[in-house]
Scaffold this active site. Structure first.
Site, short mmCIF file in Angstrom:
data_model
loop_
_atom_site.label_atom_id
_atom_site.label_comp_id
_atom_site.label_asym_id
_atom_site.label_seq_id
_atom_site.Cartn_x
_atom_site.Cartn_y
_atom_site.Cartn_z
N LYS A 47 -61.63 16.11 35.35
CA LYS A 47 -60.48 16.34 36.06
C LYS A 47 -60.73 16.93 37.63
O LYS A 47 -59.94 17.04 38.54
CB LYS A 47 -58.74 17.03 35.14
CG LYS A 47 -58.87 16.02 34.16
CD LYS A 47 -57.53 17.43 33.79
CE LYS A 47 -56.70 16.48 32.50
NZ LYS A 47 -56.15 17.90 32.08
N GLY A 48 -61.90 17.94 36.93
CA GLY A 48 -62.52 18.63 38.44
C GLY A 48 -62.43 17.93 40.20
O GLY A 48 -62.01 18.67 40.97
N GLU A 103 -68.94 14.46 42.17
CA GLU A 103 -68.58 15.26 41.45
C GLU A 103 -68.37 16.68 42.02
O GLU A 103 -68.54 16.92 43.31
CB GLU A 103 -70.03 15.74 40.73
CG GLU A 103 -69.64 16.35 40.01
CD GLU A 103 -68.91 16.80 38.22
OE1 GLU A 103 -67.66 16.41 38.24
OE2 GLU A 103 -69.58 16.27 37.39
N ASP A 104 -66.76 17.83 41.11
CA ASP A 104 -67.23 18.86 41.82
C ASP A 104 -68.04 19.88 42.09
O ASP A 104 -68.32 20.03 42.96
CB ASP A 104 -65.32 19.86 41.03
CG ASP A 104 -65.81 19.73 39.48
OD1 ASP A 104 -67.14 18.92 38.77
OD2 ASP A 104 -65.29 20.00 38.68
N ASP A 107 -73.19 21.81 37.22
CA ASP A 107 -73.81 24.15 36.39
C ASP A 107 -75.85 23.21 36.98
O ASP A 107 -76.78 23.19 36.95
CB ASP A 107 -72.71 24.14 35.76
CG ASP A 107 -71.80 24.20 36.21
OD1 ASP A 107 -71.76 25.37 36.77
OD2 ASP A 107 -70.63 24.07 35.52
N LYS A 135 -75.26 24.74 41.45
CA LYS A 135 -75.65 25.97 41.03
C LYS A 135 -77.02 25.99 40.72
O LYS A 135 -77.06 25.91 40.03
CB LYS A 135 -74.30 27.12 39.76
CG LYS A 135 -73.25 26.87 40.12
CD LYS A 135 -72.57 27.15 38.57
CE LYS A 135 -70.79 27.51 38.93
NZ LYS A 135 -70.54 28.08 37.31
N ASP A 163 -61.03 24.21 37.02
CA ASP A 163 -60.56 25.13 36.00
C ASP A 163 -61.27 26.45 35.22
O ASP A 163 -61.83 25.96 35.31
CB ASP A 163 -59.59 24.17 35.63
CG ASP A 163 -59.88 23.46 34.14
OD1 ASP A 163 -59.54 23.50 33.56
OD2 ASP A 163 -60.42 23.13 34.13
N ARG A 169 -56.42 24.84 39.20
CA ARG A 169 -57.46 23.82 40.50
C ARG A 169 -56.44 23.44 41.95
O ARG A 169 -57.28 23.71 42.11
CB ARG A 169 -56.85 22.63 39.29
CG ARG A 169 -57.27 22.56 37.81
CD ARG A 169 -57.36 21.01 37.64
NE ARG A 169 -57.90 20.84 35.74
CZ ARG A 169 -59.17 20.24 35.67
NH1 ARG A 169 -59.97 20.30 36.58
NH2 ARG A 169 -59.04 20.17 34.38
#
Length: 183
Positions: A47-48, A103-104, A107, A135, A163, A169
């Site tokens: 959902k990001g 993509e948000d 990681d 990151k 989130d 969000r």
């Protein structure tokens, strides 16, 4: 939601709404140039990536299609489990198309690396990645990302689609979530 609405829940604002929009416009110009004569499918990762996908798509001037996938390696945790599950697959066929995963945040890279390989196995002309945030210090797997908005520290961040327990969000910027919220 503005940072001041939840200032007790954030330790710091990393990227403001204005910085996000400026950077997405810059990325859109690059993508427009790179894909000006190609059959493009943007694949948002739910959902990001909803906010990133919407604003990036609006900033693009090339014709494109959009589709969504939901994959998870987090569950209810703040750390990736490393086990990737497809929760919602694409509706569109990929054969011969130029796929741009939106993509948000990246990681560990585990989920995104798996997703890229999965989409490549479906016969597209190409698969590239656009991520608002990366990151570098969290990377466990090297992922070739063609378009990166911002490199950020390895902190737990929320906002602009990201989130914690489905909250935050709608924060218009990206901020570091205070540990007292999730510990």
């Amino acid at each position: 939601m503005l940072p001041e609405d939840i200032e007790g829940d954030l330790t710091k604002v990393l990227v403001t709404e204005e910085q996000i929009h400026d950077r997405l416009n810059e990325l859109a110009a690059q993508i427009d140039a790179d894909y000006h004569d190609k059959d493009v499918l943007l694949v948002g990762v739910l959902k990001g990536a909803v906010m990133v996908m919407a604003d990036l798509a609006r900033a693009l001037s090339i014709p494109l299609d959009m589709d969504w996938m939901a994959v998870s390696s987090y569950g209810a945790s703040t750390k990736s489990s490393g086990v990737v599950r497809i929760l919602k697959d694409l509706d569109a066929a990929l054969e011969g198309r130029h796929v741009l995963i939106v993509e948000d945040v990246i990681d560990s890279g585990v989920t995104l690396s798996w997703l890229r390989e999965n989409l490549l196995s479906r016969g597209p002309a190409s698969v590239e990645i656009c991520a608002l945030l990366r990151k570098p210090d969290a990377a466990k797997v090297e992922v070739d990302v063609k378009y990166v908005g911002f490199e950020i520290p390895n902190d737990f961040v929320v906002g602009y689609g990201l989130d914690f327990a489905e909250k935050y969000r709608n924060l218009r910027s990206v901020g570091i979530l205070a540990p007292h919220v999730y510990e």
